[in-house]
Motif scaffolding. Structure first.
Motif, mmCIF file in Angstrom:
data_model
loop_
_atom_site.group_PDB
_atom_site.id
_atom_site.type_symbol
_atom_site.label_atom_id
_atom_site.label_comp_id
_atom_site.label_asym_id
_atom_site.label_seq_id
_atom_site.Cartn_x
_atom_site.Cartn_y
_atom_site.Cartn_z
ATOM 1 N N SER A 164 -66.369 -35.171 -87.079
ATOM 2 C CA SER A 164 -66.613 -36.597 -87.299
ATOM 3 C C SER A 164 -65.714 -37.465 -86.424
ATOM 4 N N VAL A 165 -64.609 -36.909 -85.939
ATOM 5 C CA VAL A 165 -63.709 -37.679 -85.094
ATOM 6 C C VAL A 165 -64.234 -37.748 -83.663
ATOM 7 N N PHE A 166 -64.712 -36.604 -83.149
ATOM 8 C CA PHE A 166 -65.111 -36.550 -81.752
ATOM 9 C C PHE A 166 -66.624 -36.456 -81.561
ATOM 10 N N GLY A 167 -67.393 -36.488 -82.633
ATOM 11 C CA GLY A 167 -68.848 -36.391 -82.536
ATOM 12 C C GLY A 167 -69.268 -34.937 -82.580
ATOM 13 N N ASP A 168 -70.518 -34.721 -82.928
ATOM 14 C CA ASP A 168 -71.015 -33.353 -82.963
ATOM 15 C C ASP A 168 -71.938 -33.119 -81.772
ATOM 16 N N ASP A 169 -72.479 -31.912 -81.643
ATOM 17 C CA ASP A 169 -73.326 -31.571 -80.493
ATOM 18 C C ASP A 169 -74.586 -32.424 -80.456
ATOM 19 N N GLU A 170 -75.190 -32.712 -81.616
ATOM 20 C CA GLU A 170 -76.404 -33.527 -81.649
ATOM 21 C C GLU A 170 -76.118 -34.932 -81.140
ATOM 22 N N GLY A 171 -74.978 -35.497 -81.526
ATOM 23 C CA GLY A 171 -74.599 -36.838 -81.090
ATOM 24 C C GLY A 171 -74.375 -36.885 -79.591
ATOM 25 N N GLU A 172 -73.806 -35.817 -79.017
ATOM 26 C CA GLU A 172 -73.575 -35.779 -77.577
ATOM 27 C C GLU A 172 -74.911 -35.677 -76.830
ATOM 28 N N ALA A 173 -75.847 -34.887 -77.356
ATOM 29 C CA ALA A 173 -77.150 -34.742 -76.701
ATOM 30 C C ALA A 173 -77.895 -36.073 -76.720
ATOM 31 N N ALA A 174 -77.845 -36.803 -77.823
ATOM 32 C CA ALA A 174 -78.516 -38.101 -77.907
ATOM 33 C C ALA A 174 -77.883 -39.093 -76.942
ATOM 34 N N ALA A 175 -76.584 -39.030 -76.780
ATOM 35 C CA ALA A 175 -75.914 -39.936 -75.857
ATOM 36 C C ALA A 175 -76.321 -39.637 -74.413
ATOM 37 N N ASP A 176 -76.532 -38.363 -74.083
ATOM 38 C CA ASP A 176 -76.946 -38.003 -72.723
ATOM 39 C C ASP A 176 -78.359 -38.494 -72.434
ATOM 40 N N GLU A 177 -79.235 -38.468 -73.476
ATOM 41 C CA GLU A 177 -80.615 -38.883 -73.282
ATOM 42 C C GLU A 177 -80.752 -40.394 -73.123
ATOM 43 N N ARG A 178 -79.821 -41.163 -73.690
ATOM 44 C CA ARG A 178 -79.886 -42.611 -73.550
ATOM 45 C C ARG A 178 -79.726 -42.983 -72.091
ATOM 46 N N GLU A 179 -80.400 -44.027 -71.721
ATOM 47 C CA GLU A 179 -80.346 -44.444 -70.319
ATOM 48 C C GLU A 179 -79.035 -45.163 -70.043
ATOM 49 N N ASN A 180 -78.463 -44.861 -68.920
ATOM 50 C CA ASN A 180 -77.238 -45.494 -68.488
ATOM 51 C C ASN A 180 -77.561 -46.931 -68.078
ATOM 52 N N PRO A 181 -76.891 -47.941 -68.609
ATOM 53 C CA PRO A 181 -77.208 -49.328 -68.280
ATOM 54 C C PRO A 181 -76.937 -49.672 -66.811
ATOM 55 N N PHE A 182 -76.149 -48.896 -66.147
ATOM 56 C CA PHE A 182 -75.847 -49.179 -64.747
ATOM 57 C C PHE A 182 -76.898 -48.611 -63.789
ATOM 58 N N ASN A 183 -77.860 -47.847 -64.331
ATOM 59 C CA ASN A 183 -78.951 -47.349 -63.479
ATOM 60 C C ASN A 183 -79.756 -48.504 -62.886
ATOM 61 N N ILE A 184 -79.858 -49.599 -63.599
ATOM 62 C CA ILE A 184 -80.582 -50.775 -63.089
ATOM 63 C C ILE A 184 -79.907 -51.266 -61.817
ATOM 64 N N LEU A 185 -78.595 -51.335 -61.813
ATOM 65 C CA LEU A 185 -77.868 -51.774 -60.626
ATOM 66 C C LEU A 185 -78.058 -50.794 -59.473
ATOM 67 N N LYS A 186 -78.084 -49.504 -59.799
ATOM 68 C CA LYS A 186 -78.286 -48.487 -58.782
ATOM 69 C C LYS A 186 -79.671 -48.661 -58.124
ATOM 70 N N ASN A 187 -80.689 -48.941 -58.960
ATOM 71 C CA ASN A 187 -82.049 -49.147 -58.428
ATOM 72 C C ASN A 187 -82.122 -50.434 -57.619
ATOM 73 N N MET A 188 -81.407 -51.471 -58.005
ATOM 74 C CA MET A 188 -81.414 -52.746 -57.255
ATOM 75 C C MET A 188 -80.824 -52.556 -55.868
ATOM 76 N N LYS A 189 -79.815 -51.716 -55.756
ATOM 77 C CA LYS A 189 -79.165 -51.477 -54.473
ATOM 78 C C LYS A 189 -80.131 -50.775 -53.532
ATOM 79 N N LYS A 190 -80.977 -49.892 -54.043
ATOM 80 C CA LYS A 190 -81.949 -49.171 -53.214
ATOM 81 C C LYS A 190 -83.002 -50.133 -52.653
ATOM 82 N N ASN A 191 -83.366 -51.174 -53.406
ATOM 83 C CA ASN A 191 -84.396 -52.115 -52.955
ATOM 84 C C ASN A 191 -83.767 -53.049 -52.014
#
Length: 191
Positions: A164-191
């Motif tokens: 409960s202090v550091f999160g469990d494996d399920e919580g880490e997997a869900a965090a990996d699946e969430r989209e990184n908010p900085f991906n939008i900036l990365k895509n803007m730089k490509k355009n």
């Protein structure tokens, strides 16, 4: 007080109620030792996660006078503490025994003004205001409380971090699946 005068030495009682009123203003030295269980130290008992029989602190106290030529002798109190109490390990959230051993040295003064005037640079001894009804039991408890580690924990390798202090494996997997908010900036730089 005559420098060559031999002062009587008073043996302190190990009874907690007797430690609540010691007359350190009397022209004598003191010596004593004993054991205090966790239950005899109520503020410390509140900090303990569990109270195990045998947990507590051996204490020893000795006072003496030290002086330098041309000045009044100063009364010194030496306090030794050694014992164990149980706290919550902040790594695994389970009980953990904490062993403490402390040696303190105080210079006994009669007023708050003397204590305030004492140099802060002197780390070897602290001023302690005493009276005819000095509560030595409270001072012992204060020093034990000051010695408790801020983050109690088992030694390395004795416990695993609590999920409960550091999160469990399920919580880490869900965090990996969430989209990184900085991906939008990365895509803007490509355009």
């Amino acid at each position: 007080m005559n420098r060559n005068q031999v002062l009587p030495q008073v043996q302190l009682s190990a009874d907690p109620s007797a430690l609540k009123r010691v007359d350190f203003c009397a022209p004598q030295s003191f010596k004593g030792a004993g054991f205090l269980s966790i239950l005899e130290l109520p503020r410390l008992a509140e900090e303990a996660s569990t109270v195990v029989p045998g947990d507590g602190f051996n204490w020893n106290v000795e006072t003496h006078f030290e002086g330098s030529p041309g000045s009044d002798p100063l009364q010194i109190l030496e306090l030794g503490l050694k014992g164990r109490l149980h706290l919550v390990c902040q790594r695994c959230l389970q009980d953990c025994s904490v062993d403490l051993a402390e040696q303190r040295r105080f210079i006994l003064v009669s007023t708050e003004a003397e204590a305030d005037d004492y140099p802060l640079e002197d780390e070897e001894q602290e001023p302690l205001v005493v009276s005819q009804q000095f509560n030595l039991l409270e001072t012992i408890e204060d020093e034990v409380l000051l010695s408790i580690p801020l983050i109690p924990k088992h030694p390395e390798g004795f416990c695993e971090p609590h999920a409960s202090v550091f999160g469990d494996d399920e919580g880490e997997a869900a965090a990996d699946e969430r989209e990184n908010p900085f991906n939008i900036l990365k895509n803007m730089k490509k355009n």
